[in-house]
Scaffold this motif. Structure first.
Motif, mmCIF file in Angstrom:
data_model
loop_
_atom_site.group_PDB
_atom_site.id
_atom_site.type_symbol
_atom_site.label_atom_id
_atom_site.label_comp_id
_atom_site.label_asym_id
_atom_site.label_seq_id
_atom_site.Cartn_x
_atom_site.Cartn_y
_atom_site.Cartn_z
ATOM 1 N N UNK A 186 39.998 41.971 31.114
ATOM 2 C CA UNK A 186 38.681 41.351 31.195
ATOM 3 C C UNK A 186 37.977 41.806 32.477
ATOM 4 N N UNK A 187 37.216 42.886 32.374
ATOM 5 C CA UNK A 187 36.530 43.455 33.524
ATOM 6 C C UNK A 187 35.118 42.878 33.635
ATOM 7 N N UNK A 188 34.755 42.486 34.826
ATOM 8 C CA UNK A 188 33.362 42.149 35.096
ATOM 9 C C UNK A 188 32.754 43.359 35.808
ATOM 10 N N UNK A 189 31.732 43.919 35.225
ATOM 11 C CA UNK A 189 31.157 45.174 35.707
ATOM 12 C C UNK A 189 29.748 44.925 36.227
ATOM 13 N N UNK A 190 29.542 45.213 37.497
ATOM 14 C CA UNK A 190 28.244 44.971 38.123
ATOM 15 C C UNK A 190 27.742 46.274 38.740
ATOM 16 N N UNK A 191 26.660 46.853 38.232
ATOM 17 C CA UNK A 191 26.119 48.084 38.817
ATOM 18 C C UNK A 191 25.679 47.862 40.260
ATOM 19 N N UNK A 192 25.960 48.840 41.103
ATOM 20 C CA UNK A 192 25.562 48.782 42.509
ATOM 21 C C UNK A 192 24.397 49.734 42.713
ATOM 22 N N UNK A 193 23.297 49.222 43.214
ATOM 23 C CA UNK A 193 22.108 50.037 43.411
ATOM 24 C C UNK A 193 22.212 50.838 44.706
ATOM 25 N N UNK A 194 21.434 51.913 44.776
ATOM 26 C CA UNK A 194 21.333 52.683 46.005
ATOM 27 C C UNK A 194 21.986 54.050 45.941
ATOM 28 N N UNK A 195 22.943 54.254 45.015
ATOM 29 C CA UNK A 195 23.585 55.565 44.902
ATOM 30 C C UNK A 195 22.624 56.561 44.275
ATOM 31 N N UNK A 196 22.575 57.766 44.850
ATOM 32 C CA UNK A 196 21.615 58.762 44.382
ATOM 33 C C UNK A 196 22.237 59.804 43.461
ATOM 34 N N UNK A 197 23.526 60.092 43.652
ATOM 35 C CA UNK A 197 24.146 61.159 42.874
ATOM 36 C C UNK A 197 25.263 60.669 41.965
ATOM 37 N N UNK A 198 25.742 59.447 42.179
ATOM 38 C CA UNK A 198 26.833 58.896 41.378
ATOM 39 C C UNK A 198 26.407 57.581 40.737
ATOM 40 N N UNK A 199 27.181 57.156 39.733
ATOM 41 C CA UNK A 199 27.062 55.788 39.228
ATOM 42 C C UNK A 199 28.133 54.966 39.922
ATOM 43 N N UNK A 200 27.721 53.851 40.516
ATOM 44 C CA UNK A 200 28.654 53.037 41.284
ATOM 45 C C UNK A 200 28.655 51.613 40.727
ATOM 46 N N UNK A 201 29.859 51.048 40.552
ATOM 47 C CA UNK A 201 30.001 49.719 39.977
ATOM 48 C C UNK A 201 30.967 48.881 40.809
ATOM 49 N N UNK A 202 30.641 47.602 40.954
ATOM 50 C CA UNK A 202 31.601 46.639 41.468
ATOM 51 C C UNK A 202 32.377 46.106 40.264
ATOM 52 N N UNK A 203 33.705 46.146 40.348
ATOM 53 C CA UNK A 203 34.564 45.666 39.269
ATOM 54 C C UNK A 203 35.285 44.415 39.759
ATOM 55 N N UNK A 204 35.231 43.340 38.953
ATOM 56 C CA UNK A 204 35.850 42.071 39.339
ATOM 57 C C UNK A 204 36.770 41.563 38.238
ATOM 58 N N UNK A 205 37.808 40.856 38.651
ATOM 59 C CA UNK A 205 38.691 40.147 37.728
ATOM 60 C C UNK A 205 38.801 38.698 38.196
ATOM 61 N N UNK A 206 38.697 37.780 37.278
ATOM 62 C CA UNK A 206 38.900 36.378 37.614
ATOM 63 C C UNK A 206 40.376 36.109 37.884
ATOM 64 N N UNK A 207 40.631 35.173 38.792
ATOM 65 C CA UNK A 207 42.007 34.803 39.106
ATOM 66 C C UNK A 207 42.284 33.383 38.615
ATOM 67 N N UNK A 208 43.533 32.992 38.661
ATOM 68 C CA UNK A 208 43.943 31.679 38.152
ATOM 69 C C UNK A 208 43.375 30.535 38.984
ATOM 70 N N UNK A 209 43.017 30.811 40.224
ATOM 71 C CA UNK A 209 42.454 29.757 41.067
ATOM 72 C C UNK A 209 40.993 29.496 40.745
ATOM 73 N N UNK A 210 40.306 30.474 40.127
ATOM 74 C CA UNK A 210 38.892 30.406 39.747
ATOM 75 C C UNK A 210 37.951 30.340 40.951
ATOM 76 N N UNK A 211 38.504 30.314 42.154
ATOM 77 C CA UNK A 211 37.652 30.312 43.347
ATOM 78 C C UNK A 211 37.719 31.643 44.079
ATOM 79 N N UNK A 212 38.480 32.555 43.525
ATOM 80 C CA UNK A 212 38.688 33.856 44.162
ATOM 81 C C UNK A 212 38.764 34.919 43.086
#
Length: 236
Positions: free
Chosen positions: A38-64
């Motif tokens: 279960x990937x959370x994919x968030x595009x990161x703006x500002x890159x000029x030559x590449x596509x850049x993404x922040x990738x997140x996974x939820x944890x069992x604590x739900x706060x991290x």
């Protein structure tokens, strides 16, 4: 929540299959991840030559959540740099406190440590305090004793780029941009700048504000490197 998941799913379709497998493998090393698929994919703006993404996974604590940065190279960038040189350089920089850690790589990109910092804006670099921090960090960068042969790559690289440009340009565009004259200009610059006592150092060559990050708490600076710009070249 459903709407958010749909958005994330659509973004995930932009990630190469090979990259997804690498990301899942990384997530499997964290025992507190709820679902490595279960990937959370968030595009990161500002890159000029590449596509850049922040990738997140939820944890069992739900706060991290675990985060990494995925960088997918732009189409055709292999013309500009050698991938083996890139990884060797990236790993050396990471060991010496420059840039994020390399977590993995795939055919057309890499996965990096996610840095909790913000990208600078044009107004930031006018701030004397921030400018001083950048200058100090750049001094560290230029002092890196990069392994390998110490040769100036600027001129051969410029000529290779020119050849690639000519091959991709229709005759009318090549004429309009005077590409035939650029070869002579490169040679003129090379002769004008050559000195027997020149110092050869590792240079960034693309230090625009989008490639500089600052941690607001520690005030530490991180330089993001575009490897087809960085090289052993003349230090200013």
């Amino acid at each position: 929540m459903g709407a958010i998941e749909n958005v994330m799913e659509n973004k995930e379709s932009r990630i190469p299959v090979e990259a997804k497998e690498l990301l899942k493998s990384l997530a499997s090393e964290w025992e507190d991840v709820v679902d490595r698929n279960s990937l959370q994919v968030i595009p990161v703006k500002g890159a000029m030559t590449n596509e850049v993404f922040q990738i997140k996974w939820l944890t069992k604590t739900e706060t991290f959540s675990h985060k990494v940065l995925l960088r997918v190279y732009g189409e055709g960038v292999e013309v500009f740099f050698d991938r083996n040189d890139e990884i060797r350089t990236f790993e050396f920089m990471s060991k010496h406190g420059q840039g994020p850690r390399l977590l993995g790589r795939f055919h057309n990109g890499r996965v990096e440590e996610f840095i909790n910092a913000r990208t600078l804006s044009a107004s930031d670099i006018r701030d004397p305090e921030i400018s001083a921090l950048i200058a100090a960090k750049l001094k560290e960068f230029h002092d890196l004793d990069m392994p390998g042969q110490k040769i100036v790559r600027l001129w051969d690289r410029s000529r290779n780029w020119l050849i690639a440009t000519k091959n991709l340009s229709p005759p009318e565009e090549a004429k309009a941009f005077r590409l035939d004259a650029i070869e002579e200009e490169i040679s003129t610059l090379e002769k004008a700048l050559y000195r027997n006592d020149q110092h050869i150092g590792f240079c960034h060559n693309d230090l625009q504000y989008g490639n500089i990050m600052i941690d607001e708490v520690t005030k530490s600076i991180t330089l993001i490197v575009s490897f087809f710009f960085s090289s052993l070249s003349y230090n200013a």
